[in-house]
Write an enzyme that holds these catalytic residues in place. Structure first.
Site, short mmCIF file in Angstrom:
data_model
loop_
_atom_site.label_atom_id
_atom_site.label_comp_id
_atom_site.label_asym_id
_atom_site.label_seq_id
_atom_site.Cartn_x
_atom_site.Cartn_y
_atom_site.Cartn_z
N CYS A 148 24.63 36.05 -3.92
CA CYS A 148 25.68 35.31 -4.64
C CYS A 148 26.24 34.11 -3.89
CB CYS A 148 26.81 36.26 -5.01
SG CYS A 148 26.22 37.70 -5.89
N LYS A 159 23.83 31.11 -3.23
CA LYS A 159 23.40 30.51 -4.51
C LYS A 159 24.57 29.83 -5.22
CE LYS A 159 23.13 33.76 -8.01
NZ LYS A 159 24.01 33.42 -9.12
N THR A 175 26.56 34.88 -13.67
CA THR A 175 27.31 33.72 -13.16
C THR A 175 26.66 32.45 -13.69
OG1 THR A 175 27.88 34.99 -11.22
CG2 THR A 175 28.10 32.60 -11.03
N VAL A 226 23.95 43.58 -11.73
CA VAL A 226 25.16 43.38 -12.56
C VAL A 226 25.07 44.15 -13.88
CG1 VAL A 226 26.49 41.67 -13.86
CG2 VAL A 226 25.62 41.09 -11.60
N THR A 259 20.52 34.12 -12.55
CA THR A 259 20.67 32.65 -12.57
C THR A 259 20.40 32.15 -11.14
OG1 THR A 259 23.06 32.94 -12.19
CG2 THR A 259 22.36 32.58 -14.46
C1 UGA Z 1 30.16 38.70 -3.70
C2 UGA Z 1 31.65 38.73 -4.09
O1 UGA Z 1 32.40 39.37 -3.05
C3 UGA Z 1 31.86 39.47 -5.40
O2 UGA Z 1 33.23 39.39 -5.77
C4 UGA Z 1 30.99 38.81 -6.48
O3 UGA Z 1 31.11 39.45 -7.72
C5 UGA Z 1 29.55 38.84 -6.04
O4 UGA Z 1 29.42 38.14 -4.79
C6 UGA Z 1 28.72 38.18 -7.12
O5 UGA Z 1 28.90 36.98 -7.35
O6 UGA Z 1 28.00 38.87 -7.84
P1 UGA Z 1 28.45 40.39 -2.51
O7 UGA Z 1 27.53 39.21 -2.44
O8 UGA Z 1 27.94 41.67 -3.01
O9 UGA Z 1 29.74 40.03 -3.44
O10 UGA Z 1 28.96 40.67 -1.06
P2 UGA Z 1 30.29 40.44 -0.18
O11 UGA Z 1 30.84 41.75 0.18
O12 UGA Z 1 31.19 39.47 -0.80
O13 UGA Z 1 29.65 39.79 1.13
C7 UGA Z 1 28.97 38.54 1.10
C8 UGA Z 1 28.63 38.09 2.51
O14 UGA Z 1 29.81 37.78 3.24
C9 UGA Z 1 27.91 39.14 3.34
O15 UGA Z 1 26.89 38.52 4.09
C10 UGA Z 1 28.99 39.72 4.24
O16 UGA Z 1 28.50 40.27 5.42
C11 UGA Z 1 29.82 38.46 4.48
N1 UGA Z 1 31.22 38.73 4.89
C12 UGA Z 1 32.08 39.29 4.01
C13 UGA Z 1 31.64 38.37 6.16
O17 UGA Z 1 30.84 37.85 6.99
N2 UGA Z 1 32.93 38.56 6.51
C14 UGA Z 1 33.82 39.11 5.66
O18 UGA Z 1 35.01 39.26 6.06
C15 UGA Z 1 33.40 39.48 4.39
#
Ligand code: UGA
Length: 432
Positions: free
Chosen positions: A263, A266, A122, A11, A86
């Protein structure tokens, strides 16, 4: 404007580099001197597409610098972003705020003129209040403002998400800082980002509620996918059909393995813990966490069925082991549950990941890394497509497996059932 970013994790580094690219003077601070030295040489310790190039560019033109001296860096800056971790407390659900409060204590000794202190990490509701208390012990209240400005960056898409955010949330009732922050973000607002000013506590909660909602959306479609598998329906038709309703929207409705990363797992736990503290039962989020925790076992059961429960000496290939594509992050990846469980049952696992070897599997017997897709597929009985990297989207399986007909379990629904089956492979996917 002179900005100081405390914490050069994902971040902090992305935000610092992007702010400098927008023309601000940014100093990124980290206790870890090795990391700072690496950054000074233009080496980026995390994998994030486009980040290295921006670090080098802005470091060269002297808008971006790195330091391990918090005090001096803070003294020379107007706006301070706290971007430290965090994580979940060991053995619990709540967020461990040790790093946040340690930074706040150090900051309280470095306020020489008016500073805007911002939490980008966060943090649970009321953390800003606590930071304010810590700072007030050593400083006059007019010397600082504590603001919440959560980030909404996705790993792998972080630069784009920073430059083209849907919204910028600033939690503060203090007029001067609101004016300064609106000005700081004006290049993004002029490109169409919505700017939302709320109370500090509301901004803190917006972040958790957003992540919990997205996690709920994914878990919802994953459970619908289970129903689709038992009713002969294609879950993608459901995602499209639901997503066309503008109230629902099509994004984050892709069924797959359990959600992972640094994220969602957690933050869903932490919001439950905060709610408990305020005597509120978040039953929906509690059931999302449970459902997601069960998901890896559910998919594992499917693997056992596919192999008729004969796991011993079965050669299984994992394509991708990180929690999603375009990141090297292994945190809470479902592969961390699936690979050891399969290896324990006697399967021989080979994995390929575009981001390379993973220490996480170092001590697990019968798990090995291959440095190419080709090598990882050789002699395989079952190919599991675990992450949706572009590298895996047009594999000519026939060419790679040379006569052998491995089963393919596509956990990301990358391929079409008809096309793969037409090549003579047994093909399984998720919710179709
Ligand atoms: C997530 C949020 O999308 C961000 O907006 C946020 O800022 C971030 O957490 C954070 O709190 O810092 P991130 O963890 O990088 O981002 O990844 P995502 O793209 O959101 O994916 C998270 C999980 O959901 C992954 O395992 C992904 O494969 C899964 N996912 C996502 C699905 O299984 N299906 C989907 O349609 C989308």
């Amino acid at each position: 404007m002179k900005l100081c970013i405390i914490g050069t994790g994902y971040v902090g580094l992305v935000s610092g580099v992007c702010f400098s690219d927008l023309g601000n003077d940014v100093i990124c601070v980290d206790k870890d001197e090795d990391k700072i030295n690496l950054l000074k040489k233009g080496k980026v310790p995390i994998y994030e597409p486009g980040l290295s190039e921006l670090v080098v560019k802005n470091f060269r033109n002297k808008r971006l610098s790195f330091s391990s001296n918090l005090k001096t860096s803070v003294k020379n800056s107007d706006i301070i972003f706290i971007c430290v971790g965090t994580p979940t407390k060991k053995g619990g659900r709540s967020a461990d705020l040790t790093q946040i409060y340690n930074v706040a204590k150090e900051l309280s000794l470095s306020i020489n003129k008016f500073k805007i202190i911002i939490t980008k990490s966060t943090v649970p509701v009321t953390t800003g209040d606590e930071i304010e208390k810590i700072l007030s012990k050593k400083n006059n209240k007019h010397k600082f403002a504590v603001v919440s400005n959560p980030e909404f960056l996705r790993e792998g898409e972080a630069i784009r998400d920073f430059i083209y955010p849907d919204r910028i949330v600033v939690g503060s009732n203090e007029k001067k800082s609101n004016r300064i922050l609106k000005n700081l973000y004006s290049p993004l607002i002029s490109k169409g980002a919505q700017y939302l000013n709320t109370s500090r506590r509301a901004a803190e909660l917006i972040k958790y509620a957003s992540n919990a909602f997205l996690a709920t959306k994914i878990t919802f479609i994953n459970e619908i996918a289970n129903l689709c598998e038992n009713t002969g329906i294609n879950v993608e038709d459901i995602s499209i059909g639901m997503g066309l309703d503008k109230r629902i929207g099509s994004r984050f409705l892709r069924a797959g393995p359990a959600y992972g990363g640094s994220c969602f797992p957690k933050d869903t736990k932490a919001i439950i813990s905060t709610a408990d503290k305020f005597k509120t039962n978040l039953s929906v989020i509690k059931s999302v966490v449970r459902s997601n925790e069960n998901r890896s076992n559910l998919l594992l059961k499917r693997v056992y069925e596919i192999l008729n429960n004969r796991l011993k000496n079965k050669k299984i290939t994992f394509l991708g082991v990180t929690f999603k594509a375009n990141t090297d992050d292994m945190r809470d990846s479902s592969s961390l549950i699936m690979i050891p469980a399969l290896a324990k049952k006697g399967a021989l696992i080979k994995y390929f990941d575009p981001t390379g070897y993973k220490n996480e599997f170092k001590k697990i017997k019968n798990v090995s890394f291959e440095n190419s897709i080709k090598k990882s597929l050789k002699d395989s009985d079952l190919i599991i497509i675990h992450t949706e990297w572009n590298d895996f989207k047009s594999i000519n399986f026939k060419h790679f497996v040379k006569g052998k007909k491995p089963i393919i379990y596509d956990m990301r629904n990358i391929y079409s059932h008809t096309k793969i089956s037409a090549q003579g492979f047994k093909y399984f996917s998720v919710g179709r």
